[in-house]
Design a protein around this motif. Structure first.
Motif, PDB file in Angstrom:
ATOM      1  N   ASP A 172       0.809  -1.231   0.000  1.00 49.90           N
ATOM      2  CA  ASP A 172       0.000   0.000   0.000  1.00 49.90           C
ATOM      3  C   ASP A 172       0.840   1.277   0.000  1.00 49.90           C
ATOM      4  N   VAL A 173       1.966   1.227  -0.660  1.00 49.69           N
ATOM      5  CA  VAL A 173       2.782   2.436  -0.807  1.00 49.69           C
ATOM      6  C   VAL A 173       2.301   3.150  -2.065  1.00 49.69           C
ATOM      7  N   SER A 174       1.430   4.101  -1.885  1.00 54.99           N
ATOM      8  CA  SER A 174       0.864   4.826  -3.016  1.00 54.99           C
ATOM      9  C   SER A 174       1.713   6.040  -3.351  1.00 54.99           C
ATOM     10  N   LYS A 177       0.581   8.981  -3.496  1.00 56.07           N
ATOM     11  CA  LYS A 177       0.152  10.005  -2.532  1.00 56.07           C
ATOM     12  C   LYS A 177       0.943   9.883  -1.233  1.00 56.07           C
ATOM     13  N   TYR A 178       1.141   8.641  -0.765  1.00 57.10           N
ATOM     14  CA  TYR A 178       1.884   8.392   0.470  1.00 57.10           C
ATOM     15  C   TYR A 178       3.325   8.896   0.330  1.00 57.10           C
ATOM     16  N   GLU A 182       3.402  12.700   0.387  1.00 54.93           N
ATOM     17  CA  GLU A 182       3.167  13.253   1.726  1.00 54.93           C
ATOM     18  C   GLU A 182       4.390  13.077   2.619  1.00 54.93           C
ATOM     19  N   LEU A 183       5.097  11.951   2.481  1.00 52.82           N
ATOM     20  CA  LEU A 183       6.339  11.763   3.244  1.00 52.82           C
ATOM     21  C   LEU A 183       7.355  12.830   2.863  1.00 52.82           C
ATOM     22  N   SER A 234       5.650   1.845   5.736  1.00 53.62           N
ATOM     23  CA  SER A 234       4.251   1.439   5.565  1.00 53.62           C
ATOM     24  C   SER A 234       3.893   0.269   6.467  1.00 53.62           C
ATOM     25  N   ASP A 248       3.107   1.309   9.928  1.00 55.80           N
ATOM     26  CA  ASP A 248       2.033   2.313  10.036  1.00 55.80           C
ATOM     27  C   ASP A 248       2.555   3.715  10.340  1.00 55.80           C
ATOM     28  N   SER A 287       2.553   7.041   9.297  1.00 53.08           N
ATOM     29  CA  SER A 287       1.812   7.896   8.381  1.00 53.08           C
ATOM     30  C   SER A 287       2.372   9.315   8.405  1.00 53.08           C
ATOM     31  N   PRO A 288       2.115  10.088   7.364  1.00 52.41           N
ATOM     32  CA  PRO A 288       2.517  11.505   7.386  1.00 52.41           C
ATOM     33  C   PRO A 288       1.915  12.231   8.593  1.00 52.41           C
TER      34      PRO A 288
END
Length: 319
Positions: free
Chosen positions: A213-215, A217-218, A221-222, A239, A242, A244-245
Motif C-alpha cells: 500500500d505504498v501509493s 500520494k503516500y 506526503e512523506l 508502511s 504504520d 503515516s505523514p
C-alpha cells in the motif's frame, strides 16, 4: 464408430437441435471410424443388425449451410492434424464455437495446438486471432498455448502491455506481465511513482510497493514532511509499521525534528504513539530523544507505571 449406442447419440443430438440431420449424416460419413471385421479373418465376429435411421424431418433452409460448415470444419481439423473425433468431441466443439474459420485463422498465425483439447482450451479462454495479433504488435511473440492462456486468464490485454511500454517497461516476459497484472500494478501507478523520482523501479519492486500500500500520494506526503532520502525498502518498512505523514507531523509538533527513516521505524516497531509521548509530557518528562522513547517502549515502561512509582516516592531517571 461402432454400435447402436453411438448412432442413438447422434440421433439424440439431432432431435435436441444440437446438430442438423445433414450434419449428423456428415458426421457419420466423415468423422467416425467404422470397425469392420477383416475379410481375411477365419472366424469373423458376426455384426448384429443395425436399426435403420428413422425418416429425417424436412431440413430448414439453413441445412445446406450447416452441412457446408460441417464439411469445412472436418477439413480444418484434418489440416490441424486431427483425423478422428468422438461424439463428445463434437458436442464440445459446438458448445465452445470451434469453427473452421477460427482454426484456419489460428493456423495462419502459426498457432498449432496439440490435439483437440488444446483447441477447445483456446476457445474456452477466448483466445482470438485478433488477441494474438495485438500481442505480437506489442512485441509479445513466440507464445505457446499455455502462455496465451496464462495471459488471458490474468487479464493481460494488448492495451495493458501498450500502457506499460509507454511508461518504459518494454522487455517484459510472460511471467512478469502476469505478476504485474495479478498485483494490480497499473501503468498509471508506475507513471506517478516516476514523477516522484522513483524512476528505476523493477517489476519486483513495483509489486512490493503496491502490495504494501505504498501509493504515490503516500510518497508525496512523506516528502512534504521532510523525508526525501529513502529507497524501496525504507518505504515498505515505513508502511509496514504504520508510519503515516500524520504521525510524523504530530512528532514534529512535540518537538521531534531530527529523525530519519530508521528512527521512525524504531518508534513504530515499539508502538511509541503520539498519545504515549503526550502522557509522558503530562508527567513532566519532556526532554526525551528517540532513543529514550524506544528504550521505554522496549522495556514496557508505561506512563501509568511511572505515575505509580511516583506515588510510592520513587522517581525515575526520566524526571
Amino acid at each position: 464408430m461402432n454400435g447402436t449406442k453411438e448412432r442413438l447419440m447422434i440421433l439424440d443430438m439431432i432431435s435436441e437441435g444440437k446438430i442438423t440431420a445433414a450434419e449428423g449424416e456428415e458426421l457419420f460419413r466423415a468423422l467416425e471410424e467404422v470397425d469392420e471385421p477383416s475379410a481375411e479373418s477365419d472366424n469373423p465376429t458376426p455384426v448384429p443388425p443395425q436399426a435403420p435411421f428413422p425418416p429425417l424431418r424436412p431440413e430448414p433452409p439453413q441445412s445446406s449451410r450447416g452441412q457446408r460448415a460441417s464439411t469445412e470444419l472436418v477439413a480444418a481439423l484434418k489440416t490441424a492434424g486431427i483425423d478422428h473425433v468422438t461424439l463428445s468431441d463434437v458436442q464440445e466443439m459446438q458448445e465452445h464455437s470451434l469453427t473452421a474459420e477460427y482454426i484456419n485463422e489460428m493456423l495462419a498465425l502459426g498457432i498449432e495446438p496439440d490435439g483437440l483439447g488444446e483447441w477447445v482450451n483456446l476457445r474456452i479462454h477466448d483466445i482470438t486471432p485478433r488477441y494474438v495479433r495485438e500481442l505480437r504488435d506489442m512485441g509479445i511473440e513466440d507464445l505457446d498455448i499455455d502462455e496465451l492462456v496464462e495471459l488471458s486468464l490474468h487479464d493481460v490485454s494488448a492495451k495493458y502491455v501498450s500502457e506499460l511500454r509507454e511508461v518504459g517497461l518494454k522487455d517484459l516476459d510472460v511471467d512478469e506481465l502476469v505478476e504485474l497484472s495479478n498485483h494490480d500494478v497499473s501503468a498509471k501507478y508506475i507513471a506517478e511513482m516516476r514523477e516522484l523520482g522513483l524512476k528505476d523501479l523493477d517489476v519486483d519492486e513495483l509489486i512490493e510497493l503496491n502490495d504494501h500500500d505504498v501509493s504515490a500520494k503516500y510518497v508525496a506526503e512523506l516528502r512534504s514532511m521532510g523525508l526525501k532520502d529513502f529507497d524501496v525498502d525504507d518505504l515498505i518498512e515505513l508502511s509496514n509499521h504504520d508510519i503515516s505523514p500524520k504521525y510524523i507531523a504530530e512528532l514534529k509538533k512535540m518537538g521531534f525534528k531530527n529523525f530519519d527513516v530508521d528512527d521512525l521505524v524504531e518508534l513504530g516497531s515499539h508502538d511509541i504513539s503520539p498519545e504515549f509521548i503526550a502522557e509522558l509530557q503530562t508527567l513532566g518528562i519532556k526532554d526525551l530523544d528517540i532513543d529514550d522513547l524506544v528504550e521505554l517502549g522496549t522495556h514496557g515502561v508505561s506512563p501509568e507505571f511511572i505515575a505509580q512509582m511516583r506515588e510510592f516516592g520513587l522517581r525515575s531517571g526520566y524526571g
